[in-house]
Each structure stands twice: as C-alpha cells, then as structure tokens.
Design a protein around this motif. Structure first.
Motif, PDB file in Angstrom:
ATOM      1  N   ASN A 146       0.822  -1.201   0.000  1.00 38.44           N
ATOM      2  CA  ASN A 146       0.000   0.000   0.000  1.00 38.44           C
ATOM      3  C   ASN A 146       0.865   1.262   0.000  1.00 38.44           C
ATOM      4  O   ASN A 146       1.163   1.832   1.052  1.00 38.44           O
ATOM      5  N   SER A 148       0.102   4.173  -0.718  1.00 36.33           N
ATOM      6  CA  SER A 148      -0.575   5.363  -0.215  1.00 36.33           C
ATOM      7  C   SER A 148      -0.231   5.627   1.239  1.00 36.33           C
ATOM      8  O   SER A 148      -0.444   6.738   1.737  1.00 36.33           O
ATOM      9  N   TYR A 253       1.479   0.692   6.128  1.00 36.76           N
ATOM     10  CA  TYR A 253       2.049  -0.058   5.004  1.00 36.76           C
ATOM     11  C   TYR A 253       1.977  -1.559   5.273  1.00 36.76           C
ATOM     12  O   TYR A 253       1.641  -2.341   4.386  1.00 36.76           O
TER      13      TYR A 253
END
Length: 382
Positions: A146, A148, A253
């Motif tokens: 991830n 983001s 994450y």
C-alpha cells in the motif's frame, strides 16, 4: 475442493526477493519442501539489478554471484556539469535471464509459473485457476504493498540496450551522466557497456510523479545516442518506477493484524533514498533460512519494522531532495555528494552509513537554498 498442492513454504512472487529466498533455502535447507509461485511465464520479470562490490558482504556473495551477467572490476564513473569522477569500486549487474535459469535449474517442479494468487492466507493460497496450495507458511514477495501509506518521490527509468554498428568506446559503467538537460526533476543517463558493441542506455529521473512517458523518453535516449555517434539496433528494453520514500506510516504499510509474512519491497526492504533492493534482498534471504517457519509472520514484520527505523536518516535526505531543492537544481545535491570520500559513498549505497558519514553528508556548504533546507530539517520525517 481438496488442495492440489502442498508444501512447507510457499513463496509468492518470483522476482529478486522471492527468487533469492528460494535459492537460499534450496542450498541451505533442502529439507524444506518449498514452492515458488510466479504469475509470469518465467520468474524474474524484465529487470536488471546492479550493485557495487561493497553492497554485499563477502560471506554472502555465493548467493548472488552465479546470477551476475556483467562485472566491471575497473570501477565506474559519474559526470556532472563541471565535474567528473572515476571511482574504483567494482560494479556488477544481475539479469532476469540468469535468475530465471538458476531458479529453473535448482527448483525444477517446485517452481510454479503462470500462476496468479487470488487469495492469500498464512497457510494457504488460492489461485485464479481454482487450484489451492496448502502450506506450512506463506511468504508474500509480490512487490510494493500500500504505497498510499508512504510519502514518496519517484525514481523512474526507461532503458534500451543498443547493439552499435561499431565500438561504442565506453570502458566502464557511468552511474550518472547528469550533463543532460534537466527535465521532470533530476535527470541523468546511466550507461552499462555489456561488450565492445553493446551498450545499455537508461534515462532516469528523480521525479515528483510516477508518470512514465515512454515514447518521449525513447526519443531522448535515441537523441542521446545519436549525439555521441552510437548507431545500431535496440536489442532489449525495460522500464520501471521505484519509490523514493521520504515519510509515511509503516503500520499502515504493513498493518499489525496482517497475518501473512512478507519479503522484499512488499516488506519495505529497500534503501529509501535510492529505491534499490538487492543488498537487502540478499541479507534478508540469508537471515530467513535461520528462522523457524512457524513464526515467519511475526519475525519478518519485526525485521522489516527495524529496517524502517534504521532508514529514518535516508528518508530525511529524500525529504530534502524533494522538498528543499527546485526540480531542475536537484542535480547539485548529487554532484556535491559525489565529491565526498569514496568509502562514504559506498556505505551510503549499501544503506550502512556511519554516524560520521551522516554528519559529513549534511555538513558544509548546502547545495540547496539554506532557508528551504532548514525548513525541511525542522520538519522531521515520519
């Protein structure tokens, strides 16, 4: 449906991280029944991984050396406006062909290709074709998770291997030729002479965005080669985008409640400032073979969390690069860095900068406006 396959250790992802784990287990723990699951026709993808001699400990070189397709014992060079330097540290490149051949030879039917994971659990994998794999432990090495959750700049590149009509005249790798026009952030060209007539030319950018305009960069590579009198045909192409992490939340994450073990970039195991993962992939694979298989989710997350903490300094440098330097002036940071001692540069790329190294990199006349640099420094990275 009953399980079609079973093993002690299932590795998802046959790239560098997953491949090195498989090779390490095949060599050091042949008693472990492993299965390497790769979605492509062959493992490795389409990549070139390069490293300096000092990036990998001498005792660990046995794992990576059989995969080295090109080696330059004479060292490498860098070029900046008004400054060029030759460094003596030997340089090496690993190719996906070498990795694929090694995995196919060592694993045989323990390498499962054209197999895409649809669902992943700590002890099982369901493939898109309906097959199931029952495993004592699963480790996920499928690439980035991830992103983001992270604050990133991007190192992005397009590479062409050019088979020249005549000798190209490059006798050693040029790690950075930053004498080119500065567009889309810090731009440099990377050169690897594979032989007297074959030259790998990669156009690379430290950019604010991951967008990769491949046709435009193809044209820039062609113009670069033509300006230097290199004519011939392109025999290999590759491209990629690597995160240059300068902040973020490791727990987002890799959430604490995620029960599946991870490896490679999916575990955050890369040098934050450069995005390079090979040194960490070698270290992690050889560490992993000594761990109890029934505890891999916990121990791999602990390992990765410690790596994240150690990377704070490199994330700070990345924050300065992307936050304090104007995009077309970022080359000055690298030019100054390459004026420092060769051993300091080597430890930096290996992700093992000493406290003295860290102070030296930050001391002296700043290559970016002091006000912007101080604003960045006073806003510590996450």
């Amino acid at each position: 449906m009953t399980s079609d396959l079973d093993c002690d250790l299932a590795i998802i992802g046959g790239g560098l991280a997953g491949g090195l784990i498989a090779l390490a287990f095949a060599a050091l723990r042949p008693d472990v029944r492993l299965l390497l699951v790769e979605q492509g026709e062959r493992p490795g993808g389409n990549h070139l991984w390069s490293f300096f001699d000092g990036d990998v400990a001498p005792a660990d070189r046995w794992l990576i050396d059989p995969l080295v397709a090109h080696r330059w014992p004479q060292g490498h060079a860098v070029r900046f406006p008004g400054h060029a330097r030759d460094l003596a540290t030997p340089y090496n490149s690993v190719t996906t062909v070498r990795l694929a051949v090694a995995l196919e030879r060592q694993l045989g039917d323990r390498l499962l290709t054209r197999a895409t994971a649809e669902a992943v659990e700590p002890h099982a994998i369901r493939l898109t074709d309906g097959r199931k794999i029952a495993a004592g432990t699963v480790i996920d090495a499928r690439g980035a998770a991830n992103l983001s959750a992270l604050r990133c700049g991007w190192q992005k590149f397009v590479g062409h291997a050019l088979r020249c009509d005549g000798p190209h005249g490059i006798d050693r790798p040029v790690i950075m030729d930053a004498t080119v026009d500065q567009v889309d952030g810090y731009r440099f060209v990377y050169l690897l002479p594979w032989d007297d007539h074959t030259l790998f030319i990669e156009d690379t950018y430290y950019s604010d965005t991951p967008d990769l305009d491949v046709p435009t960069i193809d044209n820039r590579i062609a113009a670069y080669a033509q300006a230097r009198g290199w004519r011939g045909g392109v025999v290999h192409r590759e491209q990629g985008v690597l995160p240059v992490v300068h902040g973020g939340d490791f727990d987002r994450y890799w959430p604490k409640d995620d029960p599946v073990a991870r490896a490679g970039v999916r575990a955050g195991l890369f040098q934050p400032m450069t995005g390079y993962s090979l040194p960490d992939a070698v270290r992690f694979a050889l560490w992993l073979v000594d761990q109890p298989l029934n505890d891999l989710p916990a121990v791999t997350r602990t390992y990765a969390a410690a790596h994240w903490r150690r990377g704070g300094y490199y994330r700070l440098l990345g924050k300065m690069l992307f936050g304090a330097a104007a995009p077309d002036q970022r080359w000055r940071i690298f030019a100054r860095f390459y004026g420092l001692r060769a051993d300091l540069i080597q430890r930096f790329y290996a992700g093992r900068s000493s406290l003295t190294d860290r102070m030296r990199i930050l001391c002296g006349r700043p290559p970016v406006p002091i006000r912007d640099a101080m604003r960045t420094l006073w806003n510590p990275p996450a």
